[in-house]
Each structure stands twice: as C-alpha cells, then as structure tokens.
Design an enzyme around this catalytic site. Structure first.
Site, PDB file in Angstrom:
ATOM      1  N   GLU B 474      -0.296 -53.310  -7.168  1.00 32.49           N
ATOM      2  CA  GLU B 474       0.055 -53.225  -8.585  1.00 32.49           C
ATOM      3  C   GLU B 474       0.368 -54.580  -9.209  1.00 32.49           C
ATOM      4  O   GLU B 474       0.779 -54.644 -10.367  1.00 32.49           O
ATOM      5  CB  GLU B 474       1.218 -52.255  -8.768  1.00 32.49           C
ATOM      6  CG  GLU B 474       0.794 -50.837  -8.426  1.00 32.49           C
ATOM      7  CD  GLU B 474       1.926 -49.833  -8.518  1.00 32.49           C
ATOM      8  OE1 GLU B 474       3.062 -50.238  -8.792  1.00 32.49           O
ATOM      9  OE2 GLU B 474       1.659 -48.641  -8.292  1.00 32.49           O
ATOM     10  N   LYS B 578       1.265 -57.300  -4.375  1.00 37.05           N
ATOM     11  CA  LYS B 578       2.513 -56.573  -4.152  1.00 37.05           C
ATOM     12  C   LYS B 578       2.495 -55.936  -2.771  1.00 37.05           C
ATOM     13  O   LYS B 578       3.517 -55.845  -2.103  1.00 37.05           O
ATOM     14  CB  LYS B 578       2.652 -55.509  -5.227  1.00 37.05           C
ATOM     15  CG  LYS B 578       3.941 -54.717  -5.201  1.00 37.05           C
ATOM     16  CD  LYS B 578       3.950 -53.682  -6.335  1.00 37.05           C
ATOM     17  CE  LYS B 578       5.237 -52.879  -6.360  1.00 37.05           C
ATOM     18  NZ  LYS B 578       5.162 -51.766  -7.325  1.00 37.05           N
ATOM     19  N   GLN B 579       1.300 -55.476  -2.391  1.00 35.55           N
ATOM     20  CA  GLN B 579       1.217 -54.667  -1.181  1.00 35.55           C
ATOM     21  C   GLN B 579      -0.197 -54.710  -0.638  1.00 35.55           C
ATOM     22  O   GLN B 579      -1.131 -55.084  -1.333  1.00 35.55           O
ATOM     23  CB  GLN B 579       1.573 -53.228  -1.518  1.00 35.55           C
ATOM     24  CG  GLN B 579       0.584 -52.547  -2.478  1.00 35.55           C
ATOM     25  CD  GLN B 579       1.217 -51.394  -3.203  1.00 35.55           C
ATOM     26  OE1 GLN B 579       1.837 -51.587  -4.235  1.00 35.55           O
ATOM     27  NE2 GLN B 579       1.077 -50.209  -2.651  1.00 35.55           N
TER      28      GLN B 579
END
Lengths: 768, 768
Positions: B474, B578-579
């Site tokens: 995100e 973010k990930q």
C-alpha cells in the site's frame, strides 16, 4: 438559462423573465452573468427585491469561514480544515411595496423587464414595468455598480414611478446571515455554511461582525438618500431603511465594507461618506473613466463573429472584475461571482487569468503575485509537512492554507508551483517590474526551484524524473514524468537560476550558492520528456500511450462529464484526458516542441480529450491555430468564449469560469494572434481563417502599448511609447512610431482531426 | 503490554497485574490475547468484573451497524456507508461484592492473580486471591468458554470462596449498549458507535434488540445456576441476576445468542437450555474433544524455540477461533477479538487465513467461500457500478458491500478478486469438494475471470497489461502491471477455464462459451510481467525500479510506520514497500520464477521493504527459506509469530492480527517445510537451520492426513488414509502406509541481505 438577447458589442442584455429564466437554474445563471465585482467586493446579480432568487451572494475577497474536512479514511498531512467563502452582509436588498402590495415579478403583470450589463459603464441597469395584482402600474429603474476606483464601495440607484397618489414604500436592507439555499450535490459546488457571522456591534448605519471560526472582522456601512420619508431600524444582523412616498420615489444607496487589516466601523463609515459625497453620478463617472482606460489598453476586436466579439469582451470584463486589485489578494476560480469551488483560488489564476492581465492590466498581476508571496511561509510549512523542500503552494485555498481534500488531484498536482513561477517570470518580463522581481519574485522562484530539485530524481538512464505527480488532466493522476509538469519545472528551475544571477544579493540572502544554481540547471537540462517511438508522439506522462484506449463508441452523451459516471479507477487507467495537458504544455512551453511534433501530438490528444474541464478549449484553440486548423481554432474559441454566456447553465450558476473568460482572450491572441513570450520576448504568428475579416488586440509591454491588427492577408503592428522588438512569423521587427505591416504566409486550413467531442459549433455544423 | 509468562507449550499465562498491564494499553492487549471465539461469538478477555477495562467486546459475526462515510471531496462510486462491528449484549459481566465492598483488582490487596488461556481446553481460567480494603480475604476462580461445538453458546463458571460468615454478593449482568471508550486516532481503528441497539423486548431471561440503521435482530438469553439466593431484574438493556450467599458462592452462567436468519428469543432460549442441560462441565468436555480433533490434524511442533512453538500454537488457536464455521460467515481481519478495521474482512482472509485452514480444518474453508459466494450479487452490482464486468469483490466489508473509503488502496486493489479465486482453487484441490467447485466455486471463478478480462488490455507490444491498480504493497498505488496482481489474475483466468472445462454444464449455465474460454487463456498466457534488465530483477510494477530510492539513512526509528509520518505523495513516488508484494507473489505463485530470479528479487526487495504491515514477515520468511537464508527465515517467522503475543502492544489492542497468526504457520510450513501447492499437487522442500533440531507439521489432503517430520538432515512423510503423491525437493514420492524418509540436500545458510529494518530478533542479535 437566462434570457440573453442577441449579441451586442458592449453590453449583455436580458430581455425578459421567461419561466425558464425564473427557474432556479435560470436565476442562478443570470445572477452569475450579472455579478458586479471589483476584485474586492462581489455582488451577484440578484433582483433588487431578492425574490425570486437562485442564490444570494455578497462576497468580500478573503472573507471566509473554516469548516472541518471529513475523510472516510484519514491520512498523514491531509488538511483538517477547509476555507469556504461566505456571504458578507447583503446590501443589495431593496423591497418595494405598491399600496402595500409587494413588488414581485411573479405576481401581477410584468409588462416589461430588462437588465443590461454595460461593459463600458461598469453598471447593471434594470428597467421594469409592472402592474400590481390590484391593478396599480409602476415603473422601476435601478442601476447598480461596484466601484473599481473606490474598491470598498458599492452603490445602487433605485427609482420607482407611479401615478400620483399611489403609496410607495421601499424597505432597503443591509442583512447579515441571510438564509442560503442548499447546494446541489456536486463536488465542485460550495459548502453552505449557516450563520457564519457573529454579530459584534450594530448601529443605525454600520453592522460589525466577526466570522465565527476564522474570526475575521467585517464592518459594513450603509446610507440612503431619497426623495421620501426615511425611517431606520437596526438589529444585530439587519439595518432596514424604510422609505415612503407617493407617486415617485428615488433612492441612492451607498455601501462600504471594511475588512482585513482595515476593518473598522470608522473605516467603513469614512469610505461610505466619501462615496456619498461623490454621489451616485460621481461614482458612475469614475467607473466609466476607469473602464475607458482599461478598454483602451485591453480591448479585443473580432469582426465577422458578433457573438464571440461580445463574449470575449464580456470575458475580459469579468477577468478584470475578478482580478482588479488595490492590495494583494487572491483571485478565485469563480472570481467574486459565486461560491463555486468554495471561493478557492487554484492554478487557473496563474496559468490563465494572470497571463491575460499581464498584457492588459499588469498592475493587478504584481499585486496578485505579492499575495502569493505573502503566503510563502504557509507554503514552506506545507513543504516541510509533506517532507519536501522549499515551498509547496496549495492546490486550492483562500488564505494560503491547503484546502484540497483529495490529494491525488490536489496536493499531487505539484505543477501549481511552477505555474506560479511562470506567472512571476512572465509578469517580470512584460512589466519590467524589477522591484518585484528582485524581492518577492526572487523568493518565490527560489523556493519553488528548491521544491523541484527535491522532487526530481536521477535514474539509471542518466536522466532526471519527476514521478508520481498529477498534471492538469485530472483523469490521469499520479503518473511519472507528466510532460507539462516537467516542462514547467524546467522553466521554473532555469528562471530561478537566471534571476538569482541577475540579483546576486537577493540570492545570497536566500542562501543560494553556486552549487545550488548548478544543481537546478543540471536537473532542468536533463528532465525526461517521455516520447513514444511507436506512435511518434510525446506522452502526456510516461506510459500514457500504452494505456488502454477509452471506448468512446460506448460512451453516451449523458455519460459526460465522465467523472460523474465513471470511477477514477476507470478513468486513470485509460487514455482519456479531461482537459488539455500536453496540449497546454505546447501552448505555454511552445519552444520545447518542433512544428512536426506539435502537429502529431495535437492530433493524437484531440482524439482522447473530452473537455470535461472549462480550461481545455482555450489551449486546444491555441494549438489548433498553430497547427493550421483555423476553423477548429475558431470553434474552440467560441466554445471557451460562450461557455458562461450562452452554454453555461448549471455549472455557471455558482459563479463564472473566470479562467475560461481569460481563455477566450488566449484563444484569440495566442491562437489567431500567435502570441508567444518565451525568453522575455514577444513573438507573433498571426493567422485568421478566411471567414473572419479582421481582428485587433492590444498588449501592454513595459512602458509601451502595442496594437496588432490582423486580416487574413496581413498584420499591422503599432506601438505607442518606446520601441518594441517583436517577431512576426519568425522575422524580427522593431516597431516604433510608425505602423509596421507584414504579410501573413498562406497556409491551408486543415481539416479537424478526429475528436470524441467536437466543439459545439462544429457539432452543430456537422449535424446541419 | 500484558504480563505474559515465559513460553509454555500449550497455554498462555498472565502471571499478575502490574501497573503496566493495568494501563489502558496493557488491558487492551490482554483483552485481545485472551479473547475467546468460535467464529460466531467473540468475547474479549475482559476481567469478569469489567473494571478496569480497556475496551469491552462481545461480537456476533456479521452483526454490524451502518455509518455514513464522509468525504472531503466526493467522487463517483465512492461508498456512502460503511459497516462497523458493534457490541452485542455483554454477558461476561460478573461483579462481586465482599461484605458490600466491590472486588476491584486496583483496591485492597491483590495477593495473587493469574489468567491462563488453555489452547487444548479452549478455556480462559482465572484465579485471584484478594483482600478487601477492610481486610476480608477471598479467592476467586472463574473459567470462561465460547463453545466450538455449540456455536451460539458461551458459558462462565465463577466461584468465590471466603471465610464463613463473609457476605458475598454477585451481580451478574447481560448488558446492551454498554458505554464504549473513545477510539484512538488511527485510521485502522474502528469507529465507535453509541447506542447502536434498539431495544425490542425484554424479559427475565432474554433481551431482544435490533440494530438501529442496519436493522439486524439480536436475541440474547442468559441463565444462572448458583449455590446462592438469586434475584433477577430486567430492563430493556439489562438483565441482572443478583446472587447472595455467605462464605462460598458458585455460579454457572449460560449465554446463548440468536441472530441472522435464526434470530428469535425462542431460539436463544432453546440453545441456552441445551447448554444448561449439558452443564458447564459438559460444555467443557465437548470443547476439549473438539480441540483434540483439531490439534490432531493441525498441530505444528518446533523443537529448539519454545517461544515460537508457543506462539505458533497460539496463532493456530486464534485462526481456528476466527475461522470456525457452522454456516457461511465472513472471517474478519481481527477475527472476533476486537473492533479493529471496523470488524471488516479483507483479502487477508483468502490469502493468509484460508490457506492455513485449507490444510488444517478444511470444513471451515468451504463455508467461508460459500459466504463469498453469497455476496456475489453485491459484487456483480459493484462491478457494474465501477463500469467493469463480472464481479468486483469489496476491499473491506462485513455484509458484502464495499466499505473502503480510500479507493487508491481499496477499490483499486482488484487483486482481492484473484485472491478469492485462488482460495477457491486451493480448497477445491486440497479437499476434493467437487460439489462446492461445480457450483459456488465455478461461479466465483467465472465472474472474477470476467473482471480480469475486462480490466486487462492488449497494448502495442502484443502483450496484455493491467494498468492503474494497487497490489498488496500500500505504499505503491495505482501502478501498471503489478506483478502480484498479474500473476494472480493469470491463475484466476486459467483456473476458471480449467474448471469450466471440468464442469461444462455449470459453465453453460453461466453462458461461458468457447470464445470466452479462449479469451481468458489468451489474456492469461500473455499478461506482462515487468522485468528490469538494468537491475536484473522483476519489477513489483512497471517502472518500480526506476523510482527514486527511499532515503533510509534519513529515516528515524520513530518515523515508522511511514504512513503516519510521510504523505502518500512521498511514499508512492519512491522505491519503498510497506509489505511483501512481489515477494508474496513468489510465495504464492512460486512456479512463475526461476531460483535465480527468486534470489535476486528477494535481495532487491529486502532492501526496500519496511514491514509496516503485519502481512509482510510471513511472506519474507517463506522466501528467505527458499532462497537459503534460513536464519533470516527463522527471524521472520519469530516476528510474525510473536507479533501479538510479545510485541503487539498498541496495534493488538483492538484485536489480534489473524493473518499474522496464520502467517506464522505459513512461515513454518511453506518456509521451513517448503510446501507449495501448484497445479493441485503438494510439493515440499524442507530445510531447517542447524540450530532447530526438529519440526513436525500435519496437513489434511482429501481423505488423508499427512504428517511431516523434519530435521536438518532428513524429512519423514507419513500418511493416514489413502496414498498421497507428493514431491520432496523435486523427487516424486507416493506416501502410503509406511513412513517415507528422504535426506535433505545440504545448502549453506546464506547471510541475510541488507534490509532497512531487520526483524527484531536479528536487530537484537546485531546489537548484542
């Protein structure tokens, strides 16, 4: 739609009040068209007696209220508050009672009703003949003005004539916190704030208020001079002057507002008293003198298209009404004609309105840019908050604080910073105002250059890139290397470097060293401009030409504006442009493209641009003209010029599109006139379609005035004042005392490239 | 943080109540850890006497209230309402008065206090010894359960012992519309809705309510069985049973809820009465039997790291508590342990929770996917609204309606549709549930395939592209050709085509013809996967590797999570994740990458991934293991496993991260076990770091149970039930009655590639 008569050269005439014009939409439309303003005070063109009305509107530049912004999902650095223009105390209200029957155009018999906006007089005049329900005939003549030379003053002369013995009563109000109609459901419309003014003090001639949350002071003074018997009553939100007489009554009503640093009841009284001593006729004479001077320097003549001729003058008049300045103030997207866009100022001001004023009324531009300079600290704070450098000007604002609640089409549109820098450079070159440039101008240029230097990055390919920003086209967002942004940033960086070198002391004060100048130039010289080899066109942004094509065949007429019928998810993913983006870049940064590139680019983006923004047609007109589509340029010019006056409807009801007003001047002067101003020099490449016999425009340039007269065959340049060096179709000319005439190279008028939405006149022609 | 004792294999023990654990954050943390749920009812682990408390919490799956979503700037197809989980009537409340002094752990002397969550018993047991301010000693033992086999039932046994003659009074409540604490200021937290239940009817044993706006019925029945004298009073929002006695009191409190299609007071009474007749001991015995069966099929053993051993079991227990199903229901991101994310279900369910349940408790998965199927009509409507085709499942929802208020990270994350399809295909392959696949499963696959077919477009380069969507990361949004999305869409399209061919009648009913199948395959086979030649890595999305690098040197520890300290404008423009996104794609679509690509990609994205999402560490663990970074894989496993239990703090307070709970199983079984399940086949490539002597996990596969025991040197496969064909490090094995043991190819444990935020254990090691 209001009932606007056929075109007249110097006025806009409403000839009656049909059912259509008495609908809410029709009333709102006329209120916007007939709005009077002077950059400081704006009065929408409501009927004197207030009812029927679409939306009242008395605006004081920069008087706004705060409102909380709500987010379904909050995010870092989202603005928590927005600013919304609110109504100042309304002094337009003049109710009339004829033998105690209220004058209302919807009752009795309205024998005749006419309103005329006079673009040379700067007045709105109304004449009505009415027979009351019980059969009494009256004739009403009112004239309203908002004074350009006396920027805190507005005045109304109201005369009613009836047979002797008819009892007449006028109730003339100054009314605060007037009830507002609810807004329609459109994100572009303003939020309605109720009861935004907190009463502070009132007397028989002055209301003093403060806005509740933003805590801004407003004082409004009124006085009436009449042939009748006057009684005045006052309460916190209202001063009412009741005037009675028989047969004939004449009232002159003088209003003065004091707000901002000058806010005080005394100041309002002083200004009102000065107006009273001039009298209405004196104010009207001053108004006409001011406008005579304006039109002498600014008028545009277009023979062969009276409708557009009128509309261009109407547009210029409204640009002046929005942009006139006696002190630094913002110029809102809707001017002071309505509360659309919440009264916010956007990039339209620097990219559309200021270019026109730069060449027609430059004093305003210096002040408007000083207003931007006055908000520089807020822009620096915003840049820090955004973890950027330099200054990040707001996408939309009244005070200078960011008010945009949708960051992908707001904060991410960083180009606003370069647009401001561009306006600084243009104004400085055209006016020679070095005081401004060495001070406020330099500081704006340096801080915006610093922003770009932080935003750009050097990639593996050895070029600099600006990733993840939004250009003018709001149907394409968060793209890499938006070409408009990159070209404007380049101009910003180079301009900042040049101005720093011209004013080394100022640059030193801002800690600009040689390394920083070198860095700006390195970025400017190597900013990537995306180009599609496959399609042989520039890309609006990297990858744009590889996106999916929009399915125009499946898009119905009532699917426009697309943003109301398709999600951003769909729009952003596809090759569809709300408005000129790359095409605007080709207009403003014309020297970055070859003629061949312009032609190919123009055709490519014509096929993908839907003009859901009123900012689009002017740029398309300019490039249509440059690329030899003269008929098409004329049609786009007409679309821009006629938007509010003839086509506007809904979206003009909450205020005029001031940038489109300015854009029609751009379409004419940059389009048919071929004006470009790169490198601080004026160049022209005039070309008129055969069916337009003549146009003439005027420009201010430093100490000189330039008049350009164009026919399909030739152009004549005349200068009053010092000599001006220009180019005409590439030929350098020095224009001094005597007119210089040059032939215009012939070129065929090319057929319009395909477009999903040809301009209205073109569609009408195609259908006929 | 709660005071959690050192690791024990089968329970989580709180050993006291320090000031820290009595802080709001500490209380909230323990309430989440000690939450009991059965997929239907969730009771946060509040103290019996309610105060002190962080946040109460009694949730019934799918009982929510509506709230309006506000937008600073509205847009087409933005959801106008969201759904928020609300508290059902709270039946946990048991207040105690000792000689009229209220039992409160903060007053008098708390001699001892212990709570134990027993993962095999499925109970929360509490023991406290307390001396009242006036000096009276009591001992309290309470045990609470939420019944897996009896999904509408919860029960509490409460015993208090004091010296003879001490007057004891218990006030045991069933309380609706309990006052809620205000939420903290974090977009991930839930909105607090007050007074969401409208009383309908009440009696001495049942409260009936309806939610005010969503109009959902809830009935709650209670009954008390005690050794004291009981008095019951009732009012619209409360039933109170007051029980008095001397010396010793024992109460059994039975609760049953009826909501959804079964909602009625009679139904609640029936279920309660059935529970009463079993008695608390009967319920406890059934609970243990249910869990014995679960653990037999699902347990994971990890020797050599007792902390992670405990945490993985804790995580599995909570995955079961969230996912258990007696009828189709959503599985929320926080399960039923808190109101975080408003109780919404996101893609976590299909991509993290369901894969684990597919192999450990598959019956839940069929029901959870039938719930998705039950919302298919809403997804079709949403697709129409978005001007797409097929079905567009919501980003976050309770009922099936889109509740996301920020479309670039919600609606634009279309991958949720492929994630659901992936879960369908995995479940069908693992379970052999053809009834499901031929019906609900097929319909989901077809409608999601139709979505992808509409979203993808064929570009000049002859490849298909999916532009302008958001992948799992995100911090990067609205990009072209997000590789995770494209790979999952490919899987979706191919899977849909295959299943249509398997079930032609069903396909025919859905109007799937040969042309459509061919179109799906054409798109699937030619979807572009962006790759950077310059960097020799795949791109998370087109152009990602050309974005500006994030300045990690300038990013401080307290700048994390970055989304709270940097604008999306900055995050989206840069190479910061973010990930896991591409890395998750390499875990789930492992066969799309070569070993060399995986190694290079993993190292590249390690250096740019900050793990501001709890979904990240599991995927990184899986790929760390696969690429030979075994120590690092262990550290990421630990980070995922210990997140809620040991590290959670703030973000666990409003509910546990159920996907991270599931993710720790994935880290172990897909990481160290090397489980992959492409093409409906199980493959393993187990590899343990030297310092972990042994792990063992169990999988359900069709009619069989598979047990895999791994040491650093070898792996042993055992099957009960029909033979299972698997691969071990590429070698195909058929495992039948006898255990099959194979050596594990040796490989060096590679050093961890650079990361801006090494996992906590790694950081601890580096600092030590």
């Amino acid at each position: 739609m209001a009932d606007i008569a056929a075109a007249e050269p110097w006025c806009v005439r409403e000839t009656g009040l049909s059912d259509d014009s008495l609908s809410t939409a029709g009333l709102r439309h006329a209120e916007s068209l007939f709005a009077l303003a002077n950059g400081h005070i704006g009065l929408r063109g409501n009927l004197d007696e207030n009812d029927p009305r679409g939306m009242p509107g008395t605006y004081l530049n920069s008087i706004f209220e705060l409102r909380d912004l709500q987010y379904a999902e909050a995010g870092y650095a989202y603005p928590e508050q927005s600013e919304t223009v609110i109504d100042a105390p309304n002094g337009k209200l003049i109710g009339l009672y004829v033998d105690d029957e209220p004058f209302d155009v919807r009752t009795g018999e309205l024998v005749s009703h006419e309103r005329v906006l006079d673009l040379r007089a700067g007045t709105l005049r109304r004449e009505a003949a009415w027979v009351s329900p019980s059969g009494t005939a009256v004739r009403i003549v009112s004239t309203r003005l908002v004074s350009f030379p006396h920027p805190s003053v507005a005045a109304i002369r109201y005369e009613v004539t009836a047979d002797p013995g008819v009892r007449l009563r006028i109730e003339s109000d100054l009314l605060a916190n007037e009830e507002q109609p609810e807004q329609r459901d459109d994100p572009r419309a303003a939020t309605t704030l109720h009861d935004a003014l907190r009463p502070v003090r009132h007397s028989d001639d002055v209301l003093e208020h403060r806005t509740r949350r933003s805590d801004l002071p407003v004082a409004a003074a009124v006085s009436h001079h009449s042939t009748g018997a006057q009684t005045v009553t006052s309460e916190p939100d209202r001063i009412r002057c009741t005037i009675t007489g028989e047969g004939t009554l004449r009232v002159e009503k003088f209003l003065a507002y004091a707000w901002g640093p000058q806010a005080s009841a005394d100041r309002a009284r002083q200004d009102r008293d000065a107006a009273v001593s001039l009298g209405f006729d004196g104010l009207a004479a001053d108004q006409r003198a001011y406008l005579d001077e304006f039109w002498t320097a600014a008028d545009v003549e277009l023979d062969g298209d009276p409708e557009v001729q009128q509309a261009v003058r109407f547009g210029l008049f409204h640009v002046l009404q929005a942009g006139a300045q006696a002190g630094p103030h913002p110029i809102a997207a809707k001017g002071l004609t309505g509360n659309g866009y919440d009264g916010h100022t956007l990039w339209d001001t620097e990219s559309f309105v200021l270019p026109v004023l730069t060449y027609t009324h430059p004093a305003c531009v210096g002040l408007a840019l000083r207003w931007r300079h006055g908000t520089l600290e807020a822009a620096r704070d915003r840049a820090r908050e955004l973890r950027l450098a330099g200054a990040a000007y707001p996408w939309r604002t009244i005070s200078g604080a960011e008010c945009s609640g949708y960051w992908p089409a707001g904060t991410a549109a960083l180009h606003v910073n370069a647009d401001i820098a561009d306006a600084v450079l243009r104004y400085a070159a055209a006016s020679g105002d070095d005081d401004f440039l060495a001070g406020a101008g330099l500081e704006i240029l340096v801080e915006t250059a610093r922003l770009w230097c932080r935003v750009a990055h050097l990639a593996d390919d050895g070029e600099w890139h600006i990733a993840g920003v939004t250009g003018p086209d709001e149907y394409t967002a968060l793209m890499d290397d938006n070409i408009f942004t990159n070209l404007m940033a380049r101009h910003n960086l180079r301009g900042a470097a040049e101005v720093c070198e011209r004013f080394p002391a100022g640059a030193h004060d801002l800690d600009v060293g040689a390394d920083e100048l070198a860095a700006w130039r390195e970025v400017a010289d190597n900013l990537h401009l995306p180009y599609s080899e496959a399609r042989q066109v520039h890309e609006q942004a990297a990858g744009f030409t590889k996106l999916q094509e929009w399915d125009f065949a499946e898009t119905k007429d009532d699917d426009y504006p697309l943003m109301m019928h398709f999600p951003y998810l769909d729009l952003y993913r596809k090759q569809v442009s709300k408005q000129a983006d790359l095409v605007l870049a080709m207009a403003l940064r014309s020297d970055a493209f070859t003629a061949g590139e312009k032609a190919r680019n123009f055709a490519y983006y014509e096929a993908r641009t839907v003009r859901d923004s009123s900012l689009s047609a002017p740029a398309q007109a300019v490039l249509a003209a440059e690329t030899g589509h003269l008929e098409l340029a004329h049609d786009y010019l007409a679309e821009a010029a006629l938007l509010d006056l003839r086509a506007g409807g809904e979206s003009s009801g909450d205020g005029l599109h001031i940038a489109a007003c300015a854009g029609s001047w751009m379409a004419l002067v940059m389009g048919f006139g071929g004006l470009r101003d790169h490198g601080g020099r004026l160049s022209f490449a005039p070309r008129l379609p055969q069916h337009l016999p003549r146009m003439r425009f005027r420009l201010r340039w430093r100490e000189s005035s330039l008049r350009v007269t164009v026919t399909p065959e030739q152009a004549t340049y005349e200068v009053s004042g010092p000599a001006v060096e220009i180019t005409h179709h590439g030929e350098t000319l020095t224009v001094d005392g005597a007119p210089v005439t040059r032939a215009i190279p012939r070129g065929e008028d090319k057929a319009a490239p395909p477009s999903p939405r040809p301009p209205q006149r073109r569609r009408d022609a195609l259908e006929a």
